[in-house]
Design a protein around this motif. Structure first.
Motif, PDB file in Angstrom:
ATOM      1  N   ARG A 178      70.925  -2.316  44.198  1.00 38.29           N
ATOM      2  CA  ARG A 178      69.485  -2.167  44.502  1.00 38.29           C
ATOM      3  C   ARG A 178      68.997  -2.439  45.820  1.00 38.29           C
ATOM      4  O   ARG A 178      69.411  -3.294  46.447  1.00 38.29           O
ATOM      5  CB  ARG A 178      68.910  -3.025  43.360  1.00 38.29           C
ATOM      6  CG  ARG A 178      69.223  -2.540  41.825  1.00 38.29           C
ATOM      7  CD  ARG A 178      68.846  -3.722  40.899  1.00 38.29           C
ATOM      8  NE  ARG A 178      67.467  -3.674  40.913  1.00 38.29           N
ATOM      9  CZ  ARG A 178      66.542  -2.976  40.030  1.00 38.29           C
ATOM     10  NH1 ARG A 178      67.105  -2.032  39.265  1.00 38.29           N
ATOM     11  NH2 ARG A 178      65.408  -3.108  40.256  1.00 38.29           N
TER      12      ARG A 178
ATOM     13  N   THR B 167      66.595  -4.335  46.435  1.00 35.58           N
ATOM     14  CA  THR B 167      66.218  -5.817  46.404  1.00 35.58           C
ATOM     15  C   THR B 167      67.328  -6.678  46.670  1.00 35.58           C
ATOM     16  O   THR B 167      67.518  -7.932  47.018  1.00 35.58           O
ATOM     17  CB  THR B 167      65.952  -6.151  44.795  1.00 35.58           C
ATOM     18  OG1 THR B 167      66.937  -5.804  43.991  1.00 35.58           O
ATOM     19  CG2 THR B 167      64.562  -5.561  44.493  1.00 35.58           C
ATOM     20  N   GLU B 168      68.835  -6.077  46.775  1.00 40.50           N
ATOM     21  CA  GLU B 168      69.969  -6.878  46.975  1.00 40.50           C
ATOM     22  C   GLU B 168      70.522  -6.763  48.263  1.00 40.50           C
ATOM     23  O   GLU B 168      71.543  -7.450  48.545  1.00 40.50           O
ATOM     24  CB  GLU B 168      71.079  -6.335  45.871  1.00 40.50           C
ATOM     25  CG  GLU B 168      70.857  -6.612  44.277  1.00 40.50           C
ATOM     26  CD  GLU B 168      71.668  -5.833  43.461  1.00 40.50           C
ATOM     27  OE1 GLU B 168      72.031  -6.460  42.495  1.00 40.50           O
ATOM     28  OE2 GLU B 168      72.113  -4.725  44.012  1.00 40.50           O
TER      29      GLU B 168
ATOM     30  N   PHE C  97      61.001  -5.100  49.234  1.00 41.16           N
ATOM     31  CA  PHE C  97      62.120  -5.216  48.259  1.00 41.16           C
ATOM     32  C   PHE C  97      62.889  -6.762  48.743  1.00 41.16           C
ATOM     33  O   PHE C  97      63.359  -6.943  47.609  1.00 41.16           O
ATOM     34  CB  PHE C  97      62.826  -3.944  48.546  1.00 41.16           C
ATOM     35  CG  PHE C  97      62.267  -2.887  47.622  1.00 41.16           C
ATOM     36  CD1 PHE C  97      61.652  -3.187  46.428  1.00 41.16           C
ATOM     37  CD2 PHE C  97      62.266  -1.517  48.385  1.00 41.16           C
ATOM     38  CE1 PHE C  97      61.014  -1.994  45.876  1.00 41.16           C
ATOM     39  CE2 PHE C  97      61.808  -0.699  47.683  1.00 41.16           C
ATOM     40  CZ  PHE C  97      61.234  -0.758  46.494  1.00 41.16           C
ATOM     41  N   ILE C  98      62.968  -7.170  49.678  1.00 43.19           N
ATOM     42  CA  ILE C  98      63.538  -8.269  50.072  1.00 43.19           C
ATOM     43  C   ILE C  98      62.823  -9.501  50.059  1.00 43.19           C
ATOM     44  O   ILE C  98      63.450 -10.698  50.444  1.00 43.19           O
ATOM     45  CB  ILE C  98      64.206  -8.259  51.575  1.00 43.19           C
ATOM     46  CG1 ILE C  98      63.472  -8.161  52.673  1.00 43.19           C
ATOM     47  CG2 ILE C  98      65.359  -7.037  51.527  1.00 43.19           C
ATOM     48  CD1 ILE C  98      64.006  -8.174  54.065  1.00 43.19           C
TER      49      ILE C  98
ATOM     50  N   THR D 239      55.851  -3.441  45.145  1.00 43.26           N
ATOM     51  CA  THR D 239      57.141  -3.459  45.508  1.00 43.26           C
ATOM     52  C   THR D 239      57.437  -4.875  45.776  1.00 43.26           C
ATOM     53  O   THR D 239      58.501  -5.146  46.262  1.00 43.26           O
ATOM     54  CB  THR D 239      57.340  -2.827  46.668  1.00 43.26           C
ATOM     55  OG1 THR D 239      56.225  -2.973  47.834  1.00 43.26           O
ATOM     56  CG2 THR D 239      57.020  -1.341  46.624  1.00 43.26           C
ATOM     57  N   ASP D 240      56.447  -5.842  45.630  1.00 43.53           N
ATOM     58  CA  ASP D 240      56.772  -7.174  45.698  1.00 43.53           C
ATOM     59  C   ASP D 240      55.546  -8.127  45.310  1.00 43.53           C
ATOM     60  O   ASP D 240      54.685  -7.488  44.516  1.00 43.53           O
ATOM     61  CB  ASP D 240      57.265  -7.661  47.034  1.00 43.53           C
ATOM     62  CG  ASP D 240      56.013  -8.075  47.957  1.00 43.53           C
ATOM     63  OD1 ASP D 240      56.101  -8.592  49.050  1.00 43.53           O
ATOM     64  OD2 ASP D 240      54.641  -7.629  47.450  1.00 43.53           O
TER      65      ASP D 240
ATOM     66  N   SER E 184      57.288  -3.569  38.166  1.00 45.46           N
ATOM     67  CA  SER E 184      57.986  -3.615  39.413  1.00 45.46           C
ATOM     68  C   SER E 184      59.287  -2.578  39.155  1.00 45.46           C
ATOM     69  O   SER E 184      59.775  -2.570  38.353  1.00 45.46           O
ATOM     70  CB  SER E 184      58.925  -5.085  39.401  1.00 45.46           C
ATOM     71  OG  SER E 184      59.730  -4.992  40.203  1.00 45.46           O
TER      72      SER E 184
ATOM     73  N   THR F  23      61.921   0.067  41.521  1.00 42.82           N
ATOM     74  CA  THR F  23      62.368   0.650  42.683  1.00 42.82           C
ATOM     75  C   THR F  23      62.116   2.063  43.059  1.00 42.82           C
ATOM     76  O   THR F  23      61.576   2.666  42.035  1.00 42.82           O
ATOM     77  CB  THR F  23      63.911   0.464  43.000  1.00 42.82           C
ATOM     78  OG1 THR F  23      64.531   1.403  42.089  1.00 42.82           O
ATOM     79  CG2 THR F  23      64.526  -1.057  42.948  1.00 42.82           C
TER      80      THR F  23
END
Length: 336
Positions: free
Chosen positions: A75, A77-78, A97-98, A174-175, A191, A193
Motif C-alpha cells: 500500500r 502508506t507502507e 500517505f506516509i 489522504t492523511d 481514508s 488509497t
C-alpha cells in the motif's frame, strides 16, 4: 604432457573467471520502483520516462522497472518501510500517505499552510533538513521530489459553497491533517488509497475527495464528479522519490553520479509537467465534463485559515520540539 595439461586447465579456469567477471560487469543492476498510480496515469508515465533517462545516462548499467499500482502487494502508506527493507529499491512516497510512518514529512498537508508550488519550493530546504535524518534512520534517502498541483475538493451530490455546507458530508482524505480539518468543519473523513476511491464513490461510502484536477482526469474520476470546491487547501507535495540507501551505495561511483544528475535535471521537468496539466485539466472538467466549479471568496479562505492555525500549533507540538521548530521555520519563511 601432464604439465602441459595442468597448465591448460589453469588457463581455462582463469579464462572462465575473467569472462565471468566481464559478464558480471556488463550485467545491468535492476531496481524495482513502486508507483502509487495506475498504468496509464501521468505520474506513472513520468516515472517511466525518468527510468528511461537513467538507463540511457548509465548506458544500461542501471535499469529501473516501474511497478504501477496493483502490481506489487504494498500500500502507498507502507512505502518507507518497504523501501527501507529493500523489498523495492526505489519508491514514490506521497507526503500524505506516509504521514503515519514519517509525520514530519507530511507537514505541508496542514490545511492552508503551504498553498502553492512556489511556497513549497521556498520551504523545501527546511523540509529536507528536518526529514533527511528520519528517512536515513528508516534506511532510505530522498533522491528528488516533485509535487502534485494544489489540493482541492471534488464530489457528487449537493455542491459545497459555504463553510456550513461541509457539515455531514463524507469526504475522502489522504492523511490525518485533512481528516482533522474535515472534522472541525463538521464533515466525516474517509481514508482510502487511490485505487479504492472509485468503488467508494459508487457505493456512497464517500461523497467527495481531496485531490487535484490533474488527478481527477488522470485517474478518470471525472466519471463520478459533479462539483469542485477550489479553495487551495494545500499543495500536493512533496511527492518524495525515496531510494534504499544500501542499494544506492552499492552502485559504482559513476552510476551513482549519473543517477543523481538525471534526478536533479528531471525533478523540475516532472514538477512543471504536473502543474502544466492542472490548468488544462480544470478547464476540461468545466467544459468537457460539465463539473460545477466554485472558487470561494477571500473572506471564506481567511475564515478557514484562522480556524486551522491553532491546529497547526497543536499538530506540531504533538511531534515534539522538532515539529514545533520545523513549523516555526516554515511559517517564518512564508510570513504566516
Amino acid at each position: 604432457m601432464e604439465t602441459i595439461n595442468r597448465r591448460s586447465v589453469v588457463l581455462g579456469v582463469l579464462g572462465t573467471a575473467a569472462f565471468g567477471a566481464r559478464a558480471s560487469a556488463q550485467s545491468p543492476t535492476k531496481w524495482d520502483m513502486y508507483a502509487m498510480t495506475g498504468v496509464t496515469h501521468p505520474i506513472t508515465l513520468r516515472y517511466k520516462e525518468f527510468a528511461e533517462e537513467v538507463k540511457k545516462a548509465t548506458n544500461g548499467k542501471l535499469d529501473i522497472v516501474v511497478r504501477p499500482a496493483g502490481e506489487l502487494p504494498f500500500r502507498a502508506t507502507e512505502v518507507v518501510k518497504v523501501a527501507g527493507d529493500g523489498q523495492v529499491q526505489i519508491t514514490e512516497a506521497y507526503q500524505g500517505f506516509i504521514s503515519g510512518s514519517t509525520p514530519l514529512a507530511s507537514i505541508t498537508s496542514l490545511p492552508f499552510l503551504v498553498r502553492s508550488a512556489g511556497e513549497l519550493d521556498k520551504v523545501w530546504p527546511i523540509i529536507d533538513k528536518f526529514t533527511a535524518p528520519l528517512f536515513q534512520k528508516a534506511g532510505v534517502k530522498s533522491l528528488f521530489y516533485h509535487t502534485w498541483p494544489v489540493q482541492n475538493m471534488f464530489g457528487r451530490g449537493k455542491p459545497i459553497r459555504t463553510v456550513d455546507d461541509f457539515k455531514g458530508r463524507k469526504i475522502r482524505s489522504t492523511d490525518g491533517k485533512q481528516a482533522e480539518m474535515l472534522k472541525q468543519l463538521g464533515a466525516s473523513s474517509v481514508s482510502l488509497t487511490t485505487a479504492e476511491v472509485p468503488v467508494a464513490m459508487e457505493r456512497g461510502v464517500a461523497e467527495g475527495f481531496i485531490t487535484a484536477g490533474f488527478n481527477v482526469i488522470g485517474a478518470k474520476w471525472y466519471e463520478f464528479v459533479q462539483w469542485a470546491w477550489l479553495g487551495d487547501i494545500h499543495i500536493g507535495g512533496p511527492d518524495y522519490t525515496l531510494v534504499n540507501i544500501e542499494a544506492y551505495n552499492k552502485l559504482d561511483a559513476d552510476t551513482r553520479a549519473k543517477l543523481d544528475a538525471v534526478a536533479k535535471s528531471y525533478a523540475p521537468k516532472f514538477r512543471a509537467a504536473n502543474l502544466g496539466d492542472e490548468a488544462k485539466d480544470l478547464e476540461a472538467l468545466k467544459t468537457q465534463y460539465k463539473v460545477d466549479m466554485f472558487v470561494p471568496p477571500r473572506e471564506q479562505i481567511d475564515t478557514l485559515i484562522a480556524k486551522m492555525q491553532p491546529y497547526w500549533e497543536q499538530w506540531a507540538a504533538a511531534q515534539g520540539s522538532t515539529g514545533t521548530a520545523m513549523l516555526k521555520e516554515i511559517r517564518t519563511a512564508l510570513g504566516k
